[in-house]
Motif scaffolding. Structure first.
Motif, PDB file in Angstrom:
ATOM      1  N   HIS A 231      -2.799   3.408  -2.478  1.00 37.00           N
ATOM      2  CA  HIS A 231      -3.572   3.528  -3.407  1.00 37.00           C
ATOM      3  C   HIS A 231      -5.111   3.983  -3.024  1.00 37.00           C
ATOM      4  CE1 HIS A 231      -0.037   1.577  -5.119  1.00 37.00           C
ATOM      5  NE2 HIS A 231      -0.168   2.290  -6.142  1.00 37.00           N
ATOM      6  N   ASN A 234      -7.563   4.069  -6.205  1.00 36.08           N
ATOM      7  CA  ASN A 234      -7.282   2.898  -7.083  1.00 36.08           C
ATOM      8  C   ASN A 234      -7.194   1.536  -6.231  1.00 36.08           C
ATOM      9  OD1 ASN A 234      -7.244   1.840  -9.544  1.00 36.08           O
ATOM     10  ND2 ASN A 234      -4.966   1.855  -9.388  1.00 36.08           N
ATOM     11  N   GLU A 343      -0.413  -3.970  -9.041  1.00 35.59           N
ATOM     12  CA  GLU A 343      -0.073  -2.726  -9.568  1.00 35.59           C
ATOM     13  C   GLU A 343      -0.011  -2.859 -10.895  1.00 35.59           C
ATOM     14  OE1 GLU A 343       2.015   1.734  -8.841  1.00 35.59           O
ATOM     15  OE2 GLU A 343       2.414   0.017  -7.733  1.00 35.59           O
ATOM     16  N   SER A 346      -2.933  -3.738 -12.998  1.00 33.76           N
ATOM     17  CA  SER A 346      -4.127  -2.769 -12.791  1.00 33.76           C
ATOM     18  C   SER A 346      -3.968  -1.876 -14.155  1.00 33.76           C
ATOM     19  CB  SER A 346      -4.176  -2.317 -11.570  1.00 33.76           C
ATOM     20  OG  SER A 346      -2.807  -1.515 -11.234  1.00 33.76           O
ATOM     21  N   LYS A 347      -2.689  -1.872 -14.595  1.00 32.54           N
ATOM     22  CA  LYS A 347      -2.500  -0.925 -15.794  1.00 32.54           C
ATOM     23  C   LYS A 347      -2.589  -1.460 -17.015  1.00 32.54           C
ATOM     24  CE  LYS A 347       0.372   2.019 -12.347  1.00 32.54           C
ATOM     25  NZ  LYS A 347       1.947   2.603 -12.100  1.00 32.54           N
ATOM     26  N   ARG A 348      -2.616  -2.736 -16.903  1.00 27.98           N
ATOM     27  CA  ARG A 348      -2.545  -3.507 -18.544  1.00 27.98           C
ATOM     28  C   ARG A 348      -4.035  -3.669 -18.823  1.00 27.98           C
ATOM     29  NH1 ARG A 348       1.675  -8.247 -18.623  1.00 27.98           N
ATOM     30  NH2 ARG A 348       1.153  -7.667 -20.857  1.00 27.98           N
ATOM     31  N   ASP A 349      -3.926  -4.074 -20.117  1.00 31.42           N
ATOM     32  CA  ASP A 349      -5.341  -4.153 -20.695  1.00 31.42           C
ATOM     33  C   ASP A 349      -5.648  -5.635 -20.314  1.00 31.42           C
ATOM     34  OD1 ASP A 349      -7.329  -4.985 -22.606  1.00 31.42           O
ATOM     35  OD2 ASP A 349      -6.837  -3.989 -24.331  1.00 31.42           O
TER      36      ASP A 349
END
Length: 381
Positions: A231, A234, A343, A346-349
């Protein structure tokens, strides 16, 4: 009541028991810290707690030292006539309980077990024997010397025999003046990390612990390496605030840490006194341990500040994560699972996850909950 709090190290008392001692004092009890003479006695006294320091190096495991430690404890207990003698950690628990029983027969004895440690992590003939000795000693303390055993998680209770009289009090709470919601971001610290260590704007993970191999750091570093390799746009940062324990054969070496520090995104900070500030500027607290923890203080500190956690499905850790609502549990020693969890998180709230962490801390692990449960144990006949 006159209460003795007996700790393995003065530093541990100052960092982990001082607030509880002050709570007891504020509730009208006479509290005495009994600690080795390791440089912290004056600090404990300065915080308002009467202190007796023992000039014996308890970390030395030879028989002569253990006898000397036991002898000093016996002298103290005979003289002071405590109502409660509350031991913390294995050596004070096992050595101190029979001493307390014979020296001060009217005292209520508490064995507070803050984790089972490496002996319950490794599997070999040597460690099987050590486990048997530890289990036998604790059961002897309970049955013969009338010690009240307090453990920090249910798995440890089961491991030691699951007797009805064994109590579970989750964790030791944290200093809620330091570790709390609403701390302002330390801009100077952020600038230091960016300018000195090259911290980027990406998500920041934080790991705080003694640098023992069983804490899983090598798996975490590899997980970060793989994530950042895959990534490029990211990347994550990993802050490591930890210290080498040269007296422990399972400690990482300086060479190990130098190799970890060469990994893209990994920032080794050594031992720090600003853990509250470091957690506050981080996004996720990570402890991929396969050590037999009690309830890790670092993770409780992170939850108190309102951070999501990533840890392992191990005793002491797995009761901190509730249905993935405040973080993720992975299997120990599984780098691929750690990489995947980083990973996913990193995409959650992360703010929402952190809010749930804080609620769990308040309801189950806070000073109000833990300290009052311990005091109830003292008062119980």
């Amino acid at each position: 009541m006159k209460i003795a709090l007996v700790e393995n190290f003065g530093s541990d008392f100052f960092g982990a028991r001082l607030r509880y001692a002050q709570f007891l004092k504020d509730n009208g009890h006479h509290v005495v810290a009994v600690v080795p003479d390791d440089g912290y006695a004056d600090k404990i006294v300065g915080a308002g707690i009467e202190t007796i320091s023992i000039k014996v190096n308890i970390r030395s495991r030879d028989v002569k030292t253990m006898f000397a430690y036991g002898s000093k404890l016996g002298e103290i207990f005979k003289k002071e006539k405590f109502d409660i003698i509350h031991f913390y950690r294995m050596q004070p628990n096992i050595i101190g309980s029979p001493i307390a029983y014979f020296a001060s027969r009217k005292s209520k004895i508490i064995n507070h077990i803050t984790g089972l440690g490496v002996a319950f992590t490794k599997s070999s003939f040597k460690y099987n024997v050590i486990r048997f000795i530890i289990k036998s000693a604790y059961n002897l303390n309970s049955r013969i010397f009338n010690a009240q055993l307090i453990l920090q998680n249910n798995e440890d209770k089961i491991e030691l025999g699951n007797l009805q009289e064994f109590l579970v009090v989750k964790g030791s709470a944290v200093n809620e003046d330091r570790f709390r919601l609403g701390l302002p971001k330390n801009i100077e610290l952020i600038d230091e990390l960016k300018n000195t260590y090259g911290m980027t704007e990406g998500i920041t993970l934080i790991f705080v612990s003694r640098l023992l191999k069983q804490k899983g750091l090598s798996y975490l570093v590899e997980a970060v390496r793989v994530h950042n390799l895959n990534h490029i746009n990211n990347k994550v940062n990993l802050l490591i605030a930890g210290w080498l324990d040269f007296n422990n054969p399972d400690s990482f070496t300086k060479e190990d840490i130098e190799k970890f520090s060469d990994v893209d995104g990994v920032i080794f900070l050594g031992k720090r006194n600003d853990i509250d500030q470091l957690i506050n500027i981080s996004d996720i607290a990570v402890l991929p341990t396969y050590y037999r923890e009690g309830t890790p203080r670092f993770l409780l500190e992170a939850m108190a500040i309102g951070k999501p956690i990533l840890t392992t499905d191990m005793p002491g850790c797995n009761h901190l994560v509730k249905d993935n609502e405040n973080g993720i549990l992975v299997q120990p020693m599984d780098q691929s699972a750690l990489t995947a969890a980083i990973e996913i998180l990193s995409k959650r709230d992360l703010n929402n996850l952190g809010s749930v962490s804080r609620k769990i801390y308040e309801n189950e692990f806070s000073e109000n909950v833990v300290y009052n449960k311990l005091l109830e144990t003292y008062l119980k006949k």
